[in-house]
Write a protein that holds these residues in place. Sequence first.
Motif, PDB file in Angstrom:
ATOM      1  N   LEU A  91       0.885  -1.208   0.000  1.00  0.00           N
ATOM      2  CA  LEU A  91       0.149  -0.160   0.088  1.00  0.00           C
ATOM      3  C   LEU A  91       0.915   1.324   0.069  1.00  0.00           C
ATOM      4  O   LEU A  91       0.536   2.179  -0.789  1.00  0.00           O
ATOM      5  CB  LEU A  91      -0.989  -0.050   1.129  1.00  0.00           C
ATOM      6  N   SER A  94       2.597   1.787  -3.352  1.00  0.00           N
ATOM      7  CA  SER A  94       1.437   2.208  -4.237  1.00  0.00           C
ATOM      8  C   SER A  94       1.230   3.477  -4.060  1.00  0.00           C
ATOM      9  O   SER A  94       1.083   4.370  -5.183  1.00  0.00           O
ATOM     10  CB  SER A  94       0.053   1.715  -4.182  1.00  0.00           C
ATOM     11  N   GLU A  95       0.873   4.163  -2.652  1.00  0.00           N
ATOM     12  CA  GLU A  95       0.780   5.694  -2.407  1.00  0.00           C
ATOM     13  C   GLU A  95       2.185   6.486  -2.902  1.00  0.00           C
ATOM     14  O   GLU A  95       1.878   7.593  -3.490  1.00  0.00           O
ATOM     15  CB  GLU A  95       0.472   5.759  -0.966  1.00  0.00           C
ATOM     16  N   ASP A  98       2.021   6.668  -6.505  1.00  0.00           N
ATOM     17  CA  ASP A  98       0.862   7.796  -6.983  1.00  0.00           C
ATOM     18  C   ASP A  98       1.396   9.195  -6.772  1.00  0.00           C
ATOM     19  O   ASP A  98       1.172  10.038  -7.424  1.00  0.00           O
ATOM     20  CB  ASP A  98      -0.383   7.699  -5.934  1.00  0.00           C
ATOM     21  N   ASN A  99       2.198   9.534  -5.505  1.00  0.00           N
ATOM     22  CA  ASN A  99       2.455  10.613  -5.151  1.00  0.00           C
ATOM     23  C   ASN A  99       3.692  11.174  -6.187  1.00  0.00           C
ATOM     24  O   ASN A  99       3.813  12.317  -6.513  1.00  0.00           O
ATOM     25  CB  ASN A  99       3.187  10.781  -3.755  1.00  0.00           C
TER      26      ASN A  99
END
Length: 547
Positions: A91, A94-95, A98-99
């Motif tokens: 997770l 993934s964040e 994305d950032n």
Amino acid sequence: MILENLRNSGRLLFQVVGPGDMNKLSSGAVTGSNSPGISIALVIILAVVISLIVIAIATYFFSRYLNEKFEKTQQLDADNIVLASREKAQLIESEAKDNAIKVLRDAEIDIQKRRGELTREDDRLQKRRTELDHRIEKLEQREANLNKRQSSIDKRLNEIEKMSTKQLEELQKVAEMTTEEARQELLDRVEKESRNDMARIIRQIEQEARIEGDKKAREIIATAIQRVASDQVSEVTTSIVNLPGEEMKGRIVGRNGRNIRAFEQAAGVDVIVDDTPEAVMISCFDPIRREIARRSLDRLIQDGRIHPANIEKVLNEEEREVQRLIVEAGEQAAFEAGVVGLHPEIVKMLGRLKYRTSYGQNQLSHAVEVAKLSSVIASELGANIELARLGALLHDLGKSMDHNTEGTHAKIGAEFAKRYGVNPKAVNIIESHHHEVDQESVEAVIVEAADAISGARPGARREDLEQYIKRLRALEEIANSHKGVQNSFAIQAGREVRIIVTPEDVDDLAATYLARDIAHQVEETMQYPGQIKVTVIRETRAVEYAK
């Protein structure tokens, strides 16, 4: 564990059978008796032993089962933790992705935006360049037209001069004398008739005006000083805090300097702990903060609880107390000066002068004294007494805020007073008491004179005589070091230097440059209070002797 169970079972059997029965069992076993009681006892013993063995075996396997079940549970928990950690890591990854994508996208948007701005700026510059080229073309055309006009004007001037010359020649022929001869004859005749009368009248008027003016001025100033009769001003804001003992320095500093750092950071001052016995020094350019810090440190020393939490509390309380004292001081000063109707903000700013000194003279006491002197002089001259009091009380108002505001204290004080609705004539008095602007009323001149009397009277200010003389000599030396200076004089207690130049060496334009250069040199090389006015005097005299 099995041996312990067997021991416990033996003890139980011994208690059930009893010692006597055991002895019987033993003797019976030896003799080989077939007594029914003995057989029952043996059966019981065997049953107990077998049951104990069964219990021990069951206990062993049950404990082993529990251990295996606990190990499986622990393993299951560990697997769950590992799985949760992996999911959390995925997770987070993934964040982070994305950032990163978002940051990259924002950067691309920002780059595109900047490119657009650069493009617009380039277009604007190109447009300005085109406009400038167009203006240059127009200027060139205008210059060509002006040149044509100038040539035509020159031709007309030549024609006019020729006509004027012809007319003068004709007039000289008619009058039988030249223009210079006619002018000289007229001047000689007028000068001969009026020289004696004019000189006699001028000398008489000057002598009478000087005698009467000096006499009246001495009377007014002497009366004003006698009626006010102020004490010597000796109040000075101190920055020394006395200690009950040398051990208090260690408590003020604290472990690893914790207390002194907390105090300096919260109060905005520097606490100097040196070899001075039983004293520390507080240093700060702001007199209000210095006073708050001094009162707070005195209170902390008396209380004895010197730690960061109590320091902040005491500083807040003393700040409120000093603000209250400032308002009270401003109200008291306005009452003593006889000025009413001041805005609360002006009263508060006036009270801040209580903690401002100039050469040892407290500025709030100085303002009250100037107000009293101004009212006396104004009453003697028939001027507006209320206006003189108001302007005199507020003339140094800018000194309470000039440490963090650009400009001279006269200009700062005038702007502040104007902002809160002070009479425009009083604002001019404040702004012009050091001749930074023109004085618009006689009350402004009165306040300037009262200010000079208050600052120059004996006991008003403290300055070492030698330093004072050195400052005046330095002013004159700076002025005399420039080319074309004939003489220089430091006047008004060093607030002005008047320079007399040789008119043949320095023209009017050079005199302006000379005043500016000397002012810059004084700013860079000297330390002085307030401001110094540089006046360059260029005078041409024509002298003739009657023989």
